[in-house]
Design an enzyme around this catalytic site. Sequence first.
Site, PDB file in Angstrom:
ATOM      1  N   SER A  29       0.838  -1.213   0.000  1.00  0.00           N
ATOM      2  CA  SER A  29       0.000   0.000   0.000  1.00  0.00           C
ATOM      3  C   SER A  29       0.867   1.255   0.000  1.00  0.00           C
ATOM      4  O   SER A  29       0.624   2.207  -0.754  1.00  0.00           O
ATOM      5  CB  SER A  29      -0.881   0.031   1.257  1.00  0.00           C
ATOM      6  N   GLY A 101      -5.780  -3.863  -7.973  1.00  0.00           N
ATOM      7  CA  GLY A 101      -6.915  -2.990  -7.667  1.00  0.00           C
ATOM      8  C   GLY A 101      -6.460  -1.687  -7.053  1.00  0.00           C
ATOM      9  O   GLY A 101      -6.991  -0.613  -7.366  1.00  0.00           O
ATOM     10  N   SER A 174     -13.478   1.150   2.295  1.00  0.00           N
ATOM     11  CA  SER A 174     -12.427   0.940   1.293  1.00  0.00           C
ATOM     12  C   SER A 174     -11.407   2.067   1.310  1.00  0.00           C
ATOM     13  O   SER A 174     -11.721   3.216   0.995  1.00  0.00           O
ATOM     14  CB  SER A 174     -13.038   0.831  -0.107  1.00  0.00           C
ATOM     15  N   ASP A 326      -7.086  -8.130   4.293  1.00  0.00           N
ATOM     16  CA  ASP A 326      -6.300  -8.996   3.412  1.00  0.00           C
ATOM     17  C   ASP A 326      -5.835 -10.275   4.116  1.00  0.00           C
ATOM     18  O   ASP A 326      -5.236 -11.145   3.476  1.00  0.00           O
ATOM     19  CB  ASP A 326      -5.081  -8.241   2.884  1.00  0.00           C
ATOM     20  N   LYS A 353     -12.405  -9.093  -3.948  1.00  0.00           N
ATOM     21  CA  LYS A 353     -10.947  -8.935  -3.991  1.00  0.00           C
ATOM     22  C   LYS A 353     -10.419  -9.596  -5.273  1.00  0.00           C
ATOM     23  O   LYS A 353     -11.175  -9.825  -6.201  1.00  0.00           O
ATOM     24  CB  LYS A 353     -10.326  -9.542  -2.731  1.00  0.00           C
ATOM     25  N   ARG A 357     -12.806 -14.364  -2.162  1.00  0.00           N
ATOM     26  CA  ARG A 357     -11.925 -15.060  -1.213  1.00  0.00           C
ATOM     27  C   ARG A 357     -12.690 -15.945  -0.240  1.00  0.00           C
ATOM     28  O   ARG A 357     -12.118 -16.914   0.276  1.00  0.00           O
ATOM     29  CB  ARG A 357     -11.049 -14.051  -0.462  1.00  0.00           C
ATOM     30  N   ARG A 402      -2.983 -14.114  -2.530  1.00  0.00           N
ATOM     31  CA  ARG A 402      -3.161 -14.455  -1.104  1.00  0.00           C
ATOM     32  C   ARG A 402      -3.806 -15.835  -0.922  1.00  0.00           C
ATOM     33  O   ARG A 402      -3.554 -16.502   0.079  1.00  0.00           O
ATOM     34  CB  ARG A 402      -3.949 -13.371  -0.381  1.00  0.00           C
TER      35      ARG A 402
HETATM   36  C1  S3P Z   1      -5.581  -1.343  -0.082  1.00  0.00           C
HETATM   37  C2  S3P Z   1      -6.862  -1.353   0.400  1.00  0.00           C
HETATM   38  C3  S3P Z   1      -7.648  -2.587   0.564  1.00  0.00           C
HETATM   39  C4  S3P Z   1      -6.765  -3.837   0.504  1.00  0.00           C
HETATM   40  C5  S3P Z   1      -5.759  -3.770  -0.613  1.00  0.00           C
HETATM   41  C6  S3P Z   1      -4.858  -2.573  -0.427  1.00  0.00           C
HETATM   42  C7  S3P Z   1      -4.903  -0.045  -0.221  1.00  0.00           C
HETATM   43  O1  S3P Z   1      -8.601  -2.669  -0.477  1.00  0.00           O
HETATM   44  O2  S3P Z   1      -7.567  -4.988   0.357  1.00  0.00           O
HETATM   45  O3  S3P Z   1      -4.968  -4.938  -0.650  1.00  0.00           O
HETATM   46  O4  S3P Z   1      -3.666  -0.019  -0.399  1.00  0.00           O
HETATM   47  O5  S3P Z   1      -5.586   0.994  -0.135  1.00  0.00           O
HETATM   48  P1  S3P Z   1     -10.060  -1.962  -0.363  1.00  0.00           P
HETATM   49  O6  S3P Z   1      -9.871  -0.511  -0.379  1.00  0.00           O
HETATM   50  O7  S3P Z   1     -10.791  -2.453  -1.579  1.00  0.00           O
HETATM   51  O8  S3P Z   1     -10.628  -2.473   0.916  1.00  0.00           O
END
Ligand code: S3P
Length: 450
Positions: A29, A101, A174, A326, A353, A357, A402
Site C-alpha cells: 500500500s 486494484g 475501502s 487482506d 478482492k 476469497r 493471497r
Molecule cells: C488497499 C486497500 C484494501 C486492501 C488492498 C490494499 C490499499 O482494499 O484490500 O490490498 O492499499 O488501499 P479496499 O480498499 O478495496 O478495501
Amino acid sequence: MSVYNEPTPMISQKSKNLRGTAIIPGDKSISHRSLILGAMCVGRTKITGLLEGQDVLDTARAMESFGAQVERSSDGVWLVDGVGVGGFSEPKRAIDCGNSGTGVRLMMGSMATTPITATFLGDESLSKRPMARVTDPLRLFGAQCYGRAGPKLPLTIVGAENPVPIRYTVPVPSAQVKSSILLAGLNSPGQTMVTEQEATRDHTERMLKGFGAVINIEKNQNGTSIILDGQPELKCQNIVVPRDPSSAAFPVCSALIVEGSDIIVPNIGLNPTRAGLFKTLREMGANLDYQNTHEEGGEPVADLRVQFSNLNGVEVPPERAASMIDEYPILAVVASFANGKTIMRGIKELRVKESDRIDAMARGLSQCGVQVEQDIDMMVIHGRGPDGVMGGITCQTFLDHRIAMAFLCMGLATKKPIEIDDYRPVMTSFPNFQELMVALGANLNISKTH
Ligand code: S3P
C-alpha cells in the site's frame, strides 16, 4: 507477470520446525502511494525499501506514462522526479495495471481532475472487479468515465477540465476509494471532504501530511471525515517503506501451525489500521511478541517473535474487518488447526478482492477435510485441533496471490501435501516468498510434472 510464462503449480509439504529470521519486503500500500505522490510533486522523491512486486512495478511504469521519471538506482533506492499536482501529461498508450486494484483505483483518482484522457486495463481478475465505487465519486469532480458494463475495465477516464471539490461518504469500507478521492481532491480548488463510517488504512492521510498537504481529520457522528485543501504544492520526500504486515502474516501464521517453530520477523509495520490479524492471533492464544517497538517514517513498527502455539477458535468482530481485510485467507488456515470454531463476520468485501476469497477458501479448505460454513457476509471454520488436517489436494487459486500463499502455508502442516495450480500471482506482492519460506525450513517446490 513472472519468470514463468505459463501456469506454474507448486507443492507444499509437511515441514520440520521453522527457524530463523524472515526479512519481509516493503509494504504494498505504501509503495503504490510513494510512487504516485512522488509523481505529484515537482522535484525528486527518494524511496528506500519499495516493494518490487509486479503490482508496484506496474504503477511505477504508469507514473512514467503520465510524465514522471522513475528510476531504480544501483543501491536499490527508487527515485521519482515528479511533475507536480495537475502536471500529469496524457499517456500515449493504455495503462496496464496487471492484477492491482490498488494501483488502478489510486491512479484513476490521481488523473481524474487533470484535463487528460487515460485508458486503464488489467488482467482477467482485475477486469472482473467493480469500479463504480471509484467512478461514482470521480464523476462528481467532473470527470467522465467510460467502461464495460459495471463499469469494469477496460475503462477510460476523461479528466475534468474545471474540477470541483466534493463532499462524499464512502458507501463501502475501502481505503482505495477514500484514497482515490483524496488524490483527485489534490487538483481541485477548495476543500474536498471524504467521510468513512468504518476506519480503513490511513496511509494516504499520513503521507499527504508528510508531503506537506493541509489535511484535517475529524471524528463525528458519521465516522471520520478527512478534509483536504486542494491545489497544494507538495514537497518531495525521502521515504522509508516499512515492511508489509500483510506479507509478514504468511510466515507468522506458518510458524504458529508448524510444530517446534520459533521465528523472528523484524521491522513490521504495525499501523493500527493494519494490525487486526495480530490482535486476533493473540486472542486465539498465539505466542506472538512485539519486540523493539518504535516509529519509522510516521508509522509504528516492531520485530515480531512467533512460536508454534496451541490455538483456540475465536469470534472476530465485524468492526475489526477493515484492519485485517487482506488477512482472512491466512486466518482461515490457522483457524483450521485451532480447537473449536472461528467465526468471521462483516467480511463481504472479501467477495470482490482478486478473487471471491470466501468462496476460494471454503472450496480449498473443504477439499482438505475442514468443515466450513459460508454466507454472503461471513464464514465459520470448524477447527480440527488435535485431529489435524488431511490435505492431499490440488487447489485452485483464481489468480489470487493471497489464496495461493495461504494454501502453500497450510501444506507445511497438513498430513498430505497441498499443491496449488499456479504460483505466478505471488509475484504481485511477495516476489521472494518461496526463497524466504525455504530459508526458514519450509518444504516448497515447483511441481515436478511442470
Ligand atoms: C488497499 C486497500 C484494501 C486492501 C488492498 C490494499 C490499499 O482494499 O484490500 O490490498 O492499499 O488501499 P479496499 O480498499 O478495496 O478495501
